[in-house]
Design a protein around this motif. Structure first.
Motif, PDB file in Angstrom:
ATOM      1  N   LEU A 178      31.519  52.198  54.130  1.00  0.00           N
ATOM      2  CA  LEU A 178      30.510  50.991  54.095  1.00  0.00           C
ATOM      3  C   LEU A 178      30.482  50.764  52.530  1.00  0.00           C
ATOM      4  O   LEU A 178      30.698  51.670  51.709  1.00  0.00           O
ATOM      5  CB  LEU A 178      28.883  51.799  54.303  1.00  0.00           C
ATOM      6  N   VAL A 179      30.730  49.418  52.354  1.00  0.00           N
ATOM      7  CA  VAL A 179      30.888  48.918  51.102  1.00  0.00           C
ATOM      8  C   VAL A 179      29.804  48.071  50.573  1.00  0.00           C
ATOM      9  O   VAL A 179      29.447  46.926  51.305  1.00  0.00           O
ATOM     10  CB  VAL A 179      32.267  48.263  50.956  1.00  0.00           C
ATOM     11  N   LEU A 180      29.075  48.291  49.390  1.00  0.00           N
ATOM     12  CA  LEU A 180      28.083  47.652  48.945  1.00  0.00           C
ATOM     13  C   LEU A 180      28.624  46.928  47.693  1.00  0.00           C
ATOM     14  O   LEU A 180      28.955  47.661  46.659  1.00  0.00           O
ATOM     15  CB  LEU A 180      26.704  48.384  48.577  1.00  0.00           C
ATOM     16  N   ALA A 181      28.764  45.640  47.743  1.00  0.00           N
ATOM     17  CA  ALA A 181      29.293  44.927  46.354  1.00  0.00           C
ATOM     18  C   ALA A 181      28.374  44.133  46.060  1.00  0.00           C
ATOM     19  O   ALA A 181      27.321  43.384  46.524  1.00  0.00           O
ATOM     20  CB  ALA A 181      30.563  44.221  46.669  1.00  0.00           C
ATOM     21  N   PRO A 182      28.130  44.084  44.564  1.00  0.00           N
ATOM     22  CA  PRO A 182      27.026  43.119  44.064  1.00  0.00           C
ATOM     23  C   PRO A 182      27.257  41.696  44.395  1.00  0.00           C
ATOM     24  O   PRO A 182      28.343  41.266  44.234  1.00  0.00           O
ATOM     25  CB  PRO A 182      27.186  43.480  42.509  1.00  0.00           C
ATOM     26  N   LYS A 183      26.062  41.202  44.618  1.00  0.00           N
ATOM     27  CA  LYS A 183      26.134  39.493  44.754  1.00  0.00           C
ATOM     28  C   LYS A 183      26.705  39.106  43.579  1.00  0.00           C
ATOM     29  O   LYS A 183      26.339  39.503  42.339  1.00  0.00           O
ATOM     30  CB  LYS A 183      24.866  39.203  45.239  1.00  0.00           C
ATOM     31  N   PRO A 184      27.269  37.686  43.494  1.00  0.00           N
ATOM     32  CA  PRO A 184      27.946  37.329  42.319  1.00  0.00           C
ATOM     33  C   PRO A 184      26.524  36.835  41.220  1.00  0.00           C
ATOM     34  O   PRO A 184      27.266  36.930  40.120  1.00  0.00           O
ATOM     35  CB  PRO A 184      28.557  35.751  42.732  1.00  0.00           C
ATOM     36  N   THR A 185      25.614  37.042  41.675  1.00  0.00           N
ATOM     37  CA  THR A 185      24.406  36.644  40.542  1.00  0.00           C
ATOM     38  C   THR A 185      24.185  37.780  39.948  1.00  0.00           C
ATOM     39  O   THR A 185      23.562  37.562  38.847  1.00  0.00           O
ATOM     40  CB  THR A 185      23.219  36.222  41.280  1.00  0.00           C
ATOM     41  N   GLU A 186      24.522  39.022  40.492  1.00  0.00           N
ATOM     42  CA  GLU A 186      23.990  40.228  39.865  1.00  0.00           C
ATOM     43  C   GLU A 186      25.043  40.565  38.439  1.00  0.00           C
ATOM     44  O   GLU A 186      26.214  40.279  38.475  1.00  0.00           O
ATOM     45  CB  GLU A 186      24.262  41.446  40.736  1.00  0.00           C
ATOM     46  N   ARG A 187      24.525  40.723  37.209  1.00  0.00           N
ATOM     47  CA  ARG A 187      25.200  41.045  36.162  1.00  0.00           C
ATOM     48  C   ARG A 187      25.539  42.562  35.885  1.00  0.00           C
ATOM     49  O   ARG A 187      24.492  43.196  35.443  1.00  0.00           O
ATOM     50  CB  ARG A 187      24.485  40.578  35.014  1.00  0.00           C
ATOM     51  N   THR A 188      26.477  43.251  36.407  1.00  0.00           N
ATOM     52  CA  THR A 188      26.607  44.470  36.291  1.00  0.00           C
ATOM     53  C   THR A 188      27.896  44.880  35.890  1.00  0.00           C
ATOM     54  O   THR A 188      28.924  44.223  36.179  1.00  0.00           O
ATOM     55  CB  THR A 188      26.193  45.343  37.608  1.00  0.00           C
ATOM     56  N   LEU A 189      28.124  46.285  35.492  1.00  0.00           N
ATOM     57  CA  LEU A 189      29.443  46.829  35.130  1.00  0.00           C
ATOM     58  C   LEU A 189      29.969  47.445  36.508  1.00  0.00           C
ATOM     59  O   LEU A 189      31.051  47.702  36.376  1.00  0.00           O
ATOM     60  CB  LEU A 189      29.203  47.785  34.085  1.00  0.00           C
ATOM     61  N   LEU A 190      29.206  47.354  37.504  1.00  0.00           N
ATOM     62  CA  LEU A 190      29.904  47.994  38.769  1.00  0.00           C
ATOM     63  C   LEU A 190      30.465  47.052  39.573  1.00  0.00           C
ATOM     64  O   LEU A 190      30.277  45.889  39.705  1.00  0.00           O
ATOM     65  CB  LEU A 190      28.698  48.796  39.555  1.00  0.00           C
ATOM     66  N   ARG A 191      31.674  47.481  40.149  1.00  0.00           N
ATOM     67  CA  ARG A 191      32.383  46.444  41.058  1.00  0.00           C
ATOM     68  C   ARG A 191      31.867  46.901  42.587  1.00  0.00           C
ATOM     69  O   ARG A 191      31.540  45.873  43.305  1.00  0.00           O
ATOM     70  CB  ARG A 191      34.025  47.070  41.064  1.00  0.00           C
ATOM     71  N   GLU A 192      31.830  47.962  43.098  1.00  0.00           N
ATOM     72  CA  GLU A 192      31.295  48.240  44.190  1.00  0.00           C
ATOM     73  C   GLU A 192      31.097  49.964  44.606  1.00  0.00           C
ATOM     74  O   GLU A 192      31.385  50.636  43.570  1.00  0.00           O
ATOM     75  CB  GLU A 192      32.355  48.070  45.218  1.00  0.00           C
ATOM     76  N   VAL A 193      30.274  49.830  45.364  1.00  0.00           N
ATOM     77  CA  VAL A 193      29.770  51.362  45.755  1.00  0.00           C
ATOM     78  C   VAL A 193      30.176  51.510  47.037  1.00  0.00           C
ATOM     79  O   VAL A 193      29.910  50.969  48.244  1.00  0.00           O
ATOM     80  CB  VAL A 193      28.099  51.570  45.611  1.00  0.00           C
ATOM     81  N   ARG A 194      30.905  52.549  47.300  1.00  0.00           N
ATOM     82  CA  ARG A 194      31.678  52.690  48.756  1.00  0.00           C
ATOM     83  C   ARG A 194      30.993  53.998  49.271  1.00  0.00           C
ATOM     84  O   ARG A 194      30.706  55.114  48.570  1.00  0.00           O
ATOM     85  CB  ARG A 194      33.046  53.108  48.765  1.00  0.00           C
ATOM     86  N   ILE A 195      30.543  53.838  50.605  1.00  0.00           N
ATOM     87  CA  ILE A 195      29.743  55.326  51.085  1.00  0.00           C
ATOM     88  C   ILE A 195      30.425  55.412  52.653  1.00  0.00           C
ATOM     89  O   ILE A 195      30.614  54.603  53.320  1.00  0.00           O
ATOM     90  CB  ILE A 195      28.402  54.724  51.330  1.00  0.00           C
ATOM     91  N   ALA A 196      31.021  56.419  52.541  1.00  0.00           N
ATOM     92  CA  ALA A 196      31.769  56.926  53.844  1.00  0.00           C
ATOM     93  C   ALA A 196      30.664  57.527  54.699  1.00  0.00           C
ATOM     94  O   ALA A 196      29.964  58.379  54.402  1.00  0.00           O
ATOM     95  CB  ALA A 196      32.633  58.146  53.630  1.00  0.00           C
ATOM     96  N   VAL A 197      30.324  56.860  55.976  1.00  0.00           N
ATOM     97  CA  VAL A 197      29.466  57.133  56.784  1.00  0.00           C
ATOM     98  C   VAL A 197      30.095  58.071  57.847  1.00  0.00           C
ATOM     99  O   VAL A 197      30.970  57.424  58.765  1.00  0.00           O
ATOM    100  CB  VAL A 197      28.684  56.170  57.178  1.00  0.00           C
ATOM    101  N   ASP A 198      29.570  59.373  58.307  1.00  0.00           N
ATOM    102  CA  ASP A 198      30.104  60.045  59.297  1.00  0.00           C
ATOM    103  C   ASP A 198      29.893  59.157  60.709  1.00  0.00           C
ATOM    104  O   ASP A 198      28.732  58.765  61.039  1.00  0.00           O
ATOM    105  CB  ASP A 198      29.173  61.334  59.564  1.00  0.00           C
TER     106      ASP A 198
END
Lengths: 341, 317, 282
Positions: A178-198
Motif C-alpha cells: 500500500l503506497v501513500l503519496a502526498p497530494k501535489p498540494t502538500e509541501r513535504t520532504l517525503l516522497r511516499e510511505v509504503r506499507i506492506a499489508v499481510d
C-alpha cells in the motif's frame, strides 16, 4: 607421500573444502534474497485500507527490525536516535496483553503489559518500573510496525493519493504494498510511505518512509519474523526477580519509550505538512539524560525570531532562541511560516 | 670386499634398497641436487660423503619423501616416489639432528614416536622403547627430560628413534655429531650390527675415518652432483697408490730409482724408506733396487686413505 | 595409504587412528604451557566473582554487572569476556604448537617418517586443537559455575535472565552448557584458521601474532560504519551472541548464524591446511 596420488587427491579435497567454506560464508553473510513478488488477487486501495482498520490478527509473536537512516546528527545523551538498525522481539496475545524485548549486546529492556499493569525492566541497572494502564491504552510497543503503520494510514489518508503498488514478501508472508503519496498540494520532504499489508491477516507488516531525492528508505520498520498463534500466558506476566529495584512510575513522567509529557504542543497544518510547535523545557529543568540540543544545526532568523535549524533527510526542526521547537517532515520555509502564525 | 658372502650376494641382485634417477632439487636459484643417479644395493652400508652444502641432506630428504624433488624420481625398498610412504614403516631415519620435545623425557618422546609406528602393536610399545633405549646406552637417563640431555645423549635418543622397530633400511644423517669417542664407537658398533642383521644402512658423514671404518659402499657428493660412487675397496684400489719400500739405505735407493727414470721420494711417515709414485712395475723396481745393493726390508702397494681420495675427488673438480 | 585391519602388524601401513589421537591428546596435556593456560583460564571466573562481590553491584552494566547476586550468569559472562581475546589466543597457541612448533622442533619430520600420512596428520592436529579449545572453555564454565554458586551465590538457586525472569537450576545449567558448546564452535573456527597459518610457518609466534592481528583487524573493520556490509563476513561480529542465552524466551538466531559462520571458517582453515600440508617440506 609428498606428491602421492592420494596426496594430490587430498590437496584437491582440501582446496574444495576451503572453497565450500568460502561459499558457505557468503551464503551466511548475504541476506536471504527477496523472493519473487507473490501472486495475489487484486485489491482496491479503499478495500485494503478498510480491511487494515478492521484487522484483528489475534495472538502473535515475531521479531521487528527498525532501520533508521534519518540522518539525525549524533546527539550526546541520545544514541538511540542515530542511524542504525535495532531489533525488538514482540509477543502479543491479541487482547491487549503484550511483551516487548529490546535486546542490546549485553543487556535487555523488557516491557510487559498484562492489560492492567505495565512493567518496564532494565537489565543493566536491574530496575523494574511499574505503571497502571487503562485498558485500551495498551501496547507499550514503540516500534510496532502494526501500530505505527495503522496510525500513518489514519493520519495521512485524506491528504494522500493511496494506491496498491504490487505485492511483496515480508517475514516470509505474502503482502500487498500500500503506497501513500502526498497530494501535489502538500509541501513535504517525503516522497511516499509504503506499507506492506499481510494478504491474509490484513495487518501492516512493514512501514517504509522514502524521502524525495533518495532511492533508499530513510526509515523502515518491519517484521523479519512473524508467527501467528496462541502465546504462552506466562509471557504477559512479570514478577520482579530477586535483587531488583522496583519503582512506581509517577504520573506525568516518561512513559516507556515515549516522549516527556510536557505542555501540549501546538499543531499547525495537517497531513504531510503538519508542523508541531512545542515548548522546550529549560535546560536546568530538564530531566537527567535529556539531550543537549543547544549546539546543533545552523543559525537562522526571521520575523518569528531567531534560532537554529536542524535538517535531516525526512524532516526539519527549528529550535528557537525563545525556547520553542518547531518540527515536521517539511522544508524550512513551512516551519518558519508556522512559527510566524 | 671383492667376494661377498653368498647370502649377501643373493640380496644385492634384488631390487636396490634405495635408488635415485635424475633426482634434482632447486631452491629458488640454488641448485641443491643437480640431477643425480644413485643406487644403494640391499645389504650395503653406504657412506655418503661430501663437504657441507654438497646436497647430502637434501638427497636423503628426497629419498624419504620429506622434500618434493624438482625433477627425477626416487625409489625406496622398491616403492617409487609417489608412494614411498609404503616403505617407511620399514625405514628408520635420523635426519637433520634429533627432533624431540624438550618437556618430555626421553622415554616419553620415544613413546610418542612409537605410537605412530605402524609395525608396533600397542602392547609392544613399552618393550620396544625400552629395548631401543638400552641399545643406544640411554637406559640410565630415559626418564630425564630431553631438555637436560647433553648433545651426545640427544644424538643417541635420535638413533634410538630410528631403531624402534627392526628395519630393512636405516638412514643416519651425521649420526656421530656431538658424540664423544666412546659414542662414536657405539654408533659404529650399531651400524655393524645392523649390517650383520642384513639391514641396509645409509650414513652421511663428514668424518671420513668413520665412513672408512664402517662402510661397504661410498658415494661422494660435490655441489649437488655425484663425483664418485661404488664399493669402498674398488674406489680405493683405483686411486693412485704407488709402492712403499722400507729400507735403511734411503739415499742409494733414491739415486738408483732416479737413474731408472722412476719418480720417488723419501717416505716421511713411519719407518725409513722411499715411496715410488711413478715408474716401472713393482717387481722391476724391487729387482732394480736389489741390483743396486739396496737392502729391501719390505715392499708393499700403498693404498690411499679415504681422506686422500676424498681430497682428490672434491678438489679436482 | 591403505589402512589394513589391526591384525597382522607387519602388513599394516599406518598406526591405528585411535592410538594417534590418544598420543596427541597425551602430548597436548603433558605440555606445561597447556596446563598453565588451563590454570589461568580457571582463574578468570574466580577473579570476576571476587570483583563482583567486592564491588557489590557497583560493577556497572554489561554482563559482569548482571553477575551480582546471580552466580549462574558468571560462567556465561566469563566465557563472553574471554572469547574476545584470551580464548582465541589460547587456541592459537595450541595450533601454533601443533604444526609450526613441531616443525621447529624437528618432530614433525619424525611423525611423517613413522609414517603418519599428511592427511591423518592434519586430522590428528585439528583434533588436538579442538581438545584444547574444549578444555579451556570447560575450565571456565565449570570453575565459573562453582565460583558463581559459592562466591557470588544465586537468587533462589536459579538464574535471573536479562529479561527479568528467573530460571531454575537445571535450566540455568543448560544455558551454561549451551554457551560453552557455542564457544567451542567459535574457537574451532579460530583454531582451524590458526592451524592454516601454522602450516605455513616454522615460527609459532607468527601464528599467535596472526591471530592477534586478525582479531584486531576484525575489530577495527567492524567499528567502521562505512564497512557495515562487511559485518556478516567477520567471525567476531557474532561473538556477543552468548548473551542471548540469558534472554527469556531464549533466541537462538544469533548463536545459530554465528555457528554456521564458524563452521565455514573452520572448513576454510582445515581445507587450506590439508592443501598446504600435502606440499610442505618437513
Amino acid at each position: 607421500m609428498a606428491v602421492g596420488t592420494a596426496g594430490r587427491l587430498w590437496a584437491r579435497i582440501g582446496t574444495g573444502m576451503a572453497i565450500a567454506g568460502a561459499v558457505g560464508l557468503g551464503l551466511v553473510a548475504m541476506p536471504a534474497g527477496a523472493g519473487a513478488a507473490p501472486n495475489l488477487p487484486p485489491v482496491s486501495p479503499e478495500d485494503l485500507v478498510a480491511s487494515v482498520e478492521k484487522a484483528d490478527p489475534g495472538p502473535l509473536n515475531g521479531t521487528v527490525e527498525l532501520d533508521n537512516a534519518l540522518g539525525l546528527p549524533a546527539i550526546p545523551g541520545a544514541p538511540d536516535l542515530a542511524n542504525g538498525t535495532k531489533e525488538a522481539r514482540v509477543w502479543s496475545d491479541g487482547t491487549g496483553k503484550g511483551r516487548v524485548a529490546l535486546p542490546s549486546d549485553q543487556g535487555e529492556k523488557t516491557l510487559v503489559s498484562d492489560g492492567t499493569t505495565a512493567w518496564s525492566y532494565d537489565s543493566t541497572d536491574r530496575t523494574a518500573t511499574k505503571k497502571a494502564v487503562t485498558p485500551g491504552e495498551h501496547r507499550p510497543e514503540a516500534a510496532d510496525p502494526t501500530r505505527s503503520a495503522a496510525d500513518a494510514i489514519t493520519e495521512l489518508r485524506t491528504t494522500s493519493t493511496v494506491t496498491v503498488d504490487g505485492t511483496a514478501e515480508v517475514a516470509g508472508r505474502p503482502a500487498y504494498e500500500l503506497v501513500l503519496a502526498p497530494k501535489p498540494t502538500e509541501r513535504t520532504l517525503l516522497r511516499e510511505v509504503r506499507i506492506a499489508v499481510d494478504s491474509e491477516k490484513r495487518i501492516p507488516l512493514r512501514l517504509t518512509v522514502l524521502a524525495t531525492g533518495s532511492a533508499d528508505p530513510a526509515f523502515e520498520v518491519g517484521f523479519t519474523d512473524l508467527t501467528f498463534g496462541p502465546q504462552d500466558p506466562s509471557l504477559f506476566t512479570f514478577t520482579p526477580p530477586p535483587g531488583t529495584t522496583v519503582k512506581d512510575a509517577p504520573q506525568g513522567d516518561r512513559t516507556p519509550g515515549g516522549k516527556p509529557a510536557g505542555a501540549a504542543p501546538t499543531v499547525v497544518g495537517d497531513g504531510w505538512d503538519t508542523v508541531v510547535i512545542a515548548k522546550r523545557p529549560a535546560p536546568e529543568q530538564a530531566p537527567q539524560g535529556t539531550p543537549d540540543l543547544s549546539r546543533l544545526g545552523t543559525p537562522v532568523s526571521g520575523s518569528w525570531g531567531s534560532g537554529r535549524l536542524v535538517t535531516t533527510a525526512v524532516a526539519s526542526a527549528i529550535l528557537t532562541d525563545d525556547g520553542r521547537v518547531a518540527a515536521g517532515a517539511v522544508p524550512e520555509q513551512v516551519l518558519t511560516e508556522a512559527l510566524s502564525k | 670386499m671383492t667376494t661377498l658372502p653368498v647370502r649377501e650376494a643373493a640380496r644385492v641382485t634384488a631390487a636396490p634398497a634405495a635408488r635415485a634417477v635424475g633426482l634434482r632439487k632447486v631452491y629458488g636459484r640454488t641448485v641443491a641436487v643437480a640431477g643425480l643417479d644413485l643406487e644403494v644395493p640391499t645389504g650395503a652400508v653406504l657412506g655418503m660423503l661430501g663437504p657441507n652444502g654438497s646436497g647430502k641432506t637434501t638427497l636423503i630428504r628426497m629419498l624419504l619423501g620429506l622434500t618434493r624433488p624438482t625433477a627425477g624420481t626416487a625409489e625406496l625398498l622398491g616403492h617409487p616416489l609417489p608412494g614411498v610412504a609404503a616403505a617407511l614403516p620399514h625405514v628408520g631415519a635420523l635426519v637433520e639432528g634429533p627432533g624431540f620435545h624438550p618437556f618430555l623425557s626421553g622415554r616419553e618422546n620415544l613413546r610418542r614416536l612409537a605410537a605412530a609406528e605402524p609395525l608396533l602393536d600397542a602392547a609392544a610399545i613399552p618393550r620396544a622403547v625400552g629395548a631401543a633405549l638400552d641399545r643406544v646406552g640411554l637406559a640410565h637417563a630415559a626418564d630425564r627430560r630431553f631438555r637436560g640431555y647433553s648433545l651426545g645423549m640427544k644424538q643417541r635418543l635420535g638413533l634410538a628413534g630410528a631403531l624402534l622397530v627392526p628395519r630393512r633400511l636405516v638412514v643416519l644423517d651425521e649420526p656421530t655429531n656431538g658424540l664423544d669417542p666412546a659414542g662414536t664407537r657405539d654408533v659404529r658398533a650399531i651400524i655393524a650390527e645392523l649390517h650383520a642383521a642384513g639391514s641396509t644402512v645409509i650414513v652421511s658423514s663428514h668424518l671420513l675415518a668413520e665412513v672408512e671404518a664402517t662402510c661397504t659402499h661410498v658415494a661422494v657428493l660435490q655441489s649437488g652432483t655425484l663425483v664418485a660412487a661404488g664399493e669402498l675397496r674398488g674406489l680405493l684400489d683405483a686411486g693412485t697408490g704407488g709402492l712403499v719400500v722400507v729400507t735403511p739405505d734411503v739415499e742409494p735407493a733414491l739415486r738408483a730409482l732416479a737413474e731408472a727414470g722412476a719418480v720417488a721420494s723419501r717416505d716421511t711417515g713411519g719407518e725409513p724408506g722411499v715411496v715410488v709414485t711413478d715408474g716401472p712395475e713393482p717387481p722391476e723396481i724391487v729387482a732394480l733396487l736389489v741390483r743396486a745393493g739396496v737392502a729391501v726390508h719390505e715392499a708393499r702397494r700403498r693404498r690411499p686413505r679415504l681422506e686422500e681420495l676424498f681430497a682428490q675427488l672434491t678438489e679436482g673438480s | 595409504m591403505t589402512i589394513t585391519a589391526e591384525t597382522g602388524p607387519p602388513t599394516r601401513a599406518a598406526a591405528p587412528v585411535g592410538r594417534l589421537l590418544a598420543a596427541e591428546v597425551r602430548w597436548v596435556f603433558r605440555r606445561p604451557r597447556t596446563l598453565v593456560t588451563l590454570g589461568l583460564f580457571a582463574l578468570i571466573p574466580v577473579l570476576i566473582a571476587i570483583g563482583v562481590v567486592v564491588a557489590d553491584r557497583d560493577g556497572g552494566g554489561g554482563l559482569i554487572g548482571a553477575v551480582a547476586g546471580n552466580g549462574l550468569v558468571l560462567p556465561i559472562a566469563a566465557l563472553t569476556v574471554a572469547l574476545a581475546l584470551l580464548l582465541p589466543l589460547a587456541v592459537a597457541m595450541a595450533a601454533a604448537d601443533a604444526l609450526a612448533g613441531e616443525a621447529a622442533n624437528g618432530t614433525l619430520r619424525g611423525l611423517l617418517l613413522a609414517p603418519v600420512s599428511r592427511l591423518r596428520l592434519v586430522g590428528v592436529k585439528a583434533f588436538g586443537v579442538l581438545v584444547v579449545a574444549a578444555a579451556v572453555a570447560l575450565a571456565i564454565a565449570v570453575v565459573g559455575v562453582l565460583a558463581g554458586m559459592v562466591v557470588v551465590g544465586s537468587a533462589d538457586g536459579g538464574m535471573v535472565t536479562l529479561s527479568g525472569t528467573t530460571l531454575g537450576l537445571a535450566a540455568g545449567l543448560a544455558r551454561v552448557a549451551l554457551v560453552t558448546v557455542w564457544v567451542v564452535g567459535q574457537l574451532a573456527a579460530v583454531g582451524a584458521v590458526a592451524l592454516a597459518v601454522s602450516s605455513l610457518t616454522e615460527h609459532p609466534l607468527v601464528v599467535l601474532a596472526s591471530v592477534l592481528g586478525g582479531l584486531i583487524a576484525f575489530g577495527v573493520l567492524s567499528a567502521i560504519p562505512a564497512l557495515d556490509w562487511l559485518q556478516p563476513w567477520l567471525l567476531t561480529s557474532g561473538w556477543s551472541a552468548g548473551a542471548d542465552a540469558l534472554r527469556d524466551p531464549i533466541t537462538l538466531d544469533a548463536m545459530g548464524s554465528s555457528t554456521l559462520r564458524a563452521l565455514c571458517y573452520a572448513a576454510i582453515g582445515v581445507g587450506f591446511t590439508l592443501w598446504r600440508m600435502q606440499r610442505r617440506d618437513a
